[in-house]
Structures are given as structure tokens and as C-alpha cells.
Design an enzyme around this catalytic site. Sequence first.
Site, short mmCIF file in Angstrom:
data_model
loop_
_atom_site.label_atom_id
_atom_site.label_comp_id
_atom_site.label_asym_id
_atom_site.label_seq_id
_atom_site.Cartn_x
_atom_site.Cartn_y
_atom_site.Cartn_z
N ASP A 13 77.47 42.79 -15.82
CA ASP A 13 77.46 41.84 -16.94
C ASP A 13 78.13 42.50 -18.14
O ASP A 13 77.98 43.71 -18.34
CB ASP A 13 76.03 41.41 -17.29
CG ASP A 13 76.02 40.06 -18.01
OD1 ASP A 13 75.68 39.06 -17.36
OD2 ASP A 13 76.39 40.02 -19.20
N THR B 78 79.71 26.99 -10.76
CA THR B 78 80.10 25.59 -10.52
C THR B 78 81.43 25.33 -11.20
O THR B 78 81.53 25.42 -12.43
CB THR B 78 79.02 24.65 -11.07
OG1 THR B 78 77.80 24.99 -10.43
CG2 THR B 78 79.36 23.19 -10.79
N GLU C 240 76.34 27.46 -5.33
CA GLU C 240 74.91 27.78 -5.29
C GLU C 240 74.10 26.52 -5.64
O GLU C 240 74.43 25.82 -6.58
CB GLU C 240 74.63 28.90 -6.30
CG GLU C 240 73.21 29.35 -6.33
CD GLU C 240 72.65 29.59 -4.94
OE1 GLU C 240 73.20 30.45 -4.23
OE2 GLU C 240 71.71 28.89 -4.53
N PHE C 241 73.04 26.29 -4.89
CA PHE C 241 72.26 25.06 -5.10
C PHE C 241 70.85 25.33 -5.60
O PHE C 241 69.98 24.48 -5.51
CB PHE C 241 72.20 24.25 -3.79
CG PHE C 241 73.56 23.87 -3.26
CD1 PHE C 241 74.25 22.80 -3.80
CD2 PHE C 241 74.16 24.60 -2.25
CE1 PHE C 241 75.50 22.45 -3.34
CE2 PHE C 241 75.42 24.26 -1.78
CZ PHE C 241 76.10 23.18 -2.31
N ARG D 129 67.44 25.72 -7.67
CA ARG D 129 66.84 25.01 -8.81
C ARG D 129 66.08 26.01 -9.65
O ARG D 129 65.41 26.91 -9.10
CB ARG D 129 65.84 23.97 -8.31
CG ARG D 129 66.45 22.77 -7.65
CD ARG D 129 65.41 22.02 -6.85
NE ARG D 129 64.82 22.87 -5.82
CZ ARG D 129 63.76 22.55 -5.08
NH1 ARG D 129 63.15 21.42 -5.29
NH2 ARG D 129 63.29 23.37 -4.15
N ASN E 166 75.18 17.39 -7.11
CA ASN E 166 74.41 17.27 -8.36
C ASN E 166 74.56 15.87 -8.98
O ASN E 166 73.60 15.33 -9.54
CB ASN E 166 74.84 18.34 -9.36
CG ASN E 166 74.07 19.63 -9.14
OD1 ASN E 166 73.21 19.70 -8.27
ND2 ASN E 166 74.37 20.65 -9.91
N GLY F 297 67.45 16.64 -17.50
CA GLY F 297 68.06 17.54 -18.49
C GLY F 297 68.44 18.84 -17.80
O GLY F 297 68.69 18.86 -16.59
N CYS G 109 72.36 21.98 -15.66
CA CYS G 109 73.24 21.55 -14.57
C CYS G 109 73.56 20.06 -14.56
O CYS G 109 74.72 19.68 -14.70
CB CYS G 109 72.65 21.96 -13.22
SG CYS G 109 72.71 23.73 -12.97
C1 UDX Z 1 69.64 21.25 -10.27
C2 UDX Z 1 69.83 21.04 -8.76
O1 UDX Z 1 68.60 20.52 -8.19
C3 UDX Z 1 70.22 22.34 -8.09
O2 UDX Z 1 70.46 22.11 -6.70
C4 UDX Z 1 71.48 22.89 -8.78
O3 UDX Z 1 71.85 24.14 -8.21
C5 UDX Z 1 71.25 23.05 -10.27
O4 UDX Z 1 70.83 21.79 -10.82
P1 UDX Z 1 67.75 22.29 -11.85
O5 UDX Z 1 68.56 21.73 -12.97
O6 UDX Z 1 67.30 23.71 -11.93
O7 UDX Z 1 68.54 22.15 -10.46
O8 UDX Z 1 66.39 21.43 -11.69
P2 UDX Z 1 65.97 20.09 -10.93
O9 UDX Z 1 64.68 20.33 -10.28
O10 UDX Z 1 67.05 19.56 -10.06
O11 UDX Z 1 65.71 19.09 -12.16
C6 UDX Z 1 66.75 18.67 -13.04
C7 UDX Z 1 66.25 17.63 -14.01
O12 UDX Z 1 65.98 16.40 -13.33
C8 UDX Z 1 64.95 18.00 -14.72
O13 UDX Z 1 65.05 17.65 -16.08
C9 UDX Z 1 63.89 17.16 -14.02
O14 UDX Z 1 62.81 16.84 -14.85
C10 UDX Z 1 64.70 15.92 -13.67
N1 UDX Z 1 64.15 15.18 -12.52
C11 UDX Z 1 64.15 15.74 -11.29
C12 UDX Z 1 63.66 13.89 -12.70
O15 UDX Z 1 63.64 13.36 -13.82
N2 UDX Z 1 63.17 13.20 -11.61
C13 UDX Z 1 63.18 13.73 -10.36
O16 UDX Z 1 62.73 13.05 -9.42
C14 UDX Z 1 63.67 15.05 -10.19
#
Ligand code: UDX
Length: 439
Positions: free
Chosen positions: A30, A123, A152-153, A155, A209, A258, A261
Amino acid sequence: MELCIIGSGYVGLVSGACFAEVGHHVVCVDNDKRKVEMLQAGKIPIYEPGLEDLVHRNVAAKRLRFTNSIEDGVDHSQVIFIAVPTPPQVDGSVDLTYIEQVAREIAGVLKKDAYRVVVDKSTVPVKTGEKVEATIKRYNRDADFDVVSNPEFLREGCAVPDLMNPDRIVIGSASNKATDLMKRLYEPFKAPILVTDINSAELIKHAANSFLSLKISYINAVASICEASGADVEMVADGIGMDKRIGRNFLNSGIGYGGSCFPKDVKAFISIARQLGTPFALLEEVERINAHQLNRFIDKIRDALWVLKDKKVAVWGMTFKPDTDDVRNSVAIDLINRLVSDGAHVTAYDPKGAEKAVDWKLVDPAKVRITKSPLEAVEGAEALILATEWKEFVNVDLAQVKAKMHTPLVFDGRNLFNPETMRELGFTYFSMGRPTVKP
Ligand code: UDX
């Protein structure tokens, strides 16, 4: 195998620790000196369940180390991952400055007779791999390398289990030699591997996504219809989710998605599609519905409290989702700031995110009183607003909450509580896409 990961943010750091955990030797690079010093001292800059142990264990086993020097990383590695940020620009397109800079730096240290695979894990828009390859060639004509896309996927909040047990590993490659090396690298993870061309691998990430965001906006739009008709969105989601073609995951209605991602990737995909001359209007509607959710929620609060000026409201949750301290693009933060600008006196509690919310100046501590417990936040409150569904909130004694509040009004933006229980406890309870209950 020997590998290095350039960029020690969420993706880079967690990937590095997980690769080390399965036995590889990993150098995390880094350019932020302070971050590297922190990591070398055993301090983890982000909260992610299980990560601290993983890092400490693998550093002790000498499978994981941290450095500022790309040369050090590249020299010691067969595979070089790029995991640097790709932030959004004002017009929604992706800023690839860091990727380009790292590509040049890698070019500067690649050696003639030492084959390397350069893997993009950040990404990025489709066709970035081609540009990375051209850039490295332009700055080092003798370099012996292949470029691979490996999105990468993970969460946040469950990044370690997501990385250790992924649904799939996508390898976008045009070279058998690079593909074989990548397959060896991922062999210990025992996950299905999909090999594609580079452009398809890059598209998979934005398409995945955006589809998940679409699923969330779909159920949020259905939630509005449920509210207008007296139906219950949780029941509707269960009913449609039992169809295996649809699935129940990511059908949880709330105040909107939010994080770092979904908002960024949907915007980027809209911009990519537009640039390719194939506009994706459906995704513009996904964004519109998402923004509308918070407005609808705030309208409910205003309807019930009428004027927000000088009202004392408690907010539970500041992070964009539970089990993380990440407050970037958190709808909960937007909500708090909207309440403050309406003149409400906000007390807020979050198990992990409050410090970053204040440090990063996302909330003004002069205007929002941060508390050390959920019960302290509701003291004298005229409304409790739940913005993030932390498990901790389920375990709070709601009878005590009611006793401490001035008025037993609860606005649940994540459908965490059971309406019947809330009614029995004597709350007036508003949630998303479900009928409001009164004692
Ligand atoms: C996401 C993708 O899931 C992941 O595969 C990718 O690599 C990065 O982006 P992340 O942003 O860490 O992951 O969290 P995630 O659990 O997907 O939630 C994203 C947002 O969606 C959160 O604000 C969550 O509250 C919201 N959400 C999720 C909902 O409002 N309803 C749902 O049913 C699921």
C-alpha cells in the site's frame, strides 16, 4: 504460491489474509505509509468480523507481510493483484487513475525473464484489462506477463466467510498459462471456477451488483404498493422468494441500498452502457426508486411528528449495513443529516460506526449527540428511528425502551421488529411496506 496484492483496502486486505490462510505467501502493498505501519504493528484499519485474528495468525506464521514497495511485492510474486480504489467521478463514470498509475508502476519493475500474471481485482469498466495490458507494454516492452480479470464479490460484514467460501470464482483470461496459475492459486478454496474472456469477467461484476440493486429496488417498489393497499411486503417477499427462479435473498425492503459498491456500480454501469451506445434506462429507475425510499421514510416521520424542529429523536444505526464500521454512502447518515436540517435534536447510537461518522465529518457532533448505548439514545425521545439492522437491537429490552421514551413511536426502516410484538408492547410502530400498528 507467492503473490502480492497492491492496495490494502477492504478487498486487498481481506483477500490477502484469506490467501495466506490457505497456505500461500502474500505481500500486501500500500502506498499509504501510515496504513502499512499500522498493519505492521498488528492494527487493522477496518472492522470486519474474523479479520484481525486471520491477519495476526498469518503474520505470525510468516505467510503475510506488509510493505510500501511495489518492487518488493512484484519481485517476490508469481501473481500480482491490483486491488486499488476505482472511485466514481461526478458524471458517474469510473475514475481509473489509480489503476493506470499502478499499471505503470508494475511495468517499471517487471523483469525480462520473470513471467508474471497481473490480475485486476478492483471493480472496473469492461475493456479495462485491455488498457492495463497496453499500458504495461508501453512502459516496458520486454515484460513477460499476462493480464487477468478476477472480480471480487465479497460483502462487507461477512467478507472473510465470503472469501473463504465463494459461490464462484470468475477468471477472465486470454492465456492458458495464466488461467492454469490462477486455478492453482484458487484450488484450496474448493469453489466452482468460471473461466471467461477478460471483457466478460469485467462485465460480470457490474452486471451482478446492478442486478442485486435492481432486486432491492423491485421489492422497495412493491413495498410502496403494499403500503397503499394494506398488504405486507414481508409476506409478499416470502411468497415470491420461494420460487427458486427468484430466491428470497436481497428482497428485504428498507430505506434503500447504500455502501461503497451498489450506488457506485449502478451509476458506473449506466455510464458504461451509455458510452457503448446502449443506454440502460432500467437502471436509472433502480436509482430513482432507491432515492425515493428515504424520502418516503422521512415523510412517514414528518406525518406522525408533524414539525420536526426541536423534536427529540433517537436513531439506532449509522453504518450502511450491520457488522461493519463502514459509513460511506450510508443511507442512515443521510437520514440523520436530513433530520438535523429539519431542526430535530438527534441522539444516535451505532455499535461500530459512530467514530468514523464523526472523524470523517459525515455527522456534526455539535448537532448530533452520539451515545454509548441504545438505551441512552432513547432517553426522553419522541421517536425511535431504526436505520441499520444490527443484531444488538433485537436483544435490547423493548419494555425498557418504552419506559425511557417520551412517546412510544418507532419508525423501523429495516423491518427488524415484529409488528404484533410492538403492538403488544404498546408502541405505535411504522415499518416499510407493512401496515402501521397501534396499541
Ligand atoms: C455488495 C455485494 O453484495 C458484493 O457481492 C459486492 O462485492 C460488493 O457490494 P456490500 O455492499 O458489502 O456488498 O453489502 P450488501 O450486503 O450487498 O448490502 C448492500 C446494501 O444493500 C446495504 O445498504 C443493505 O442494507 C442493502 N440491502 C441489501 C437491502 O436494502 N435489502 C436487501 O435485501 C439486501
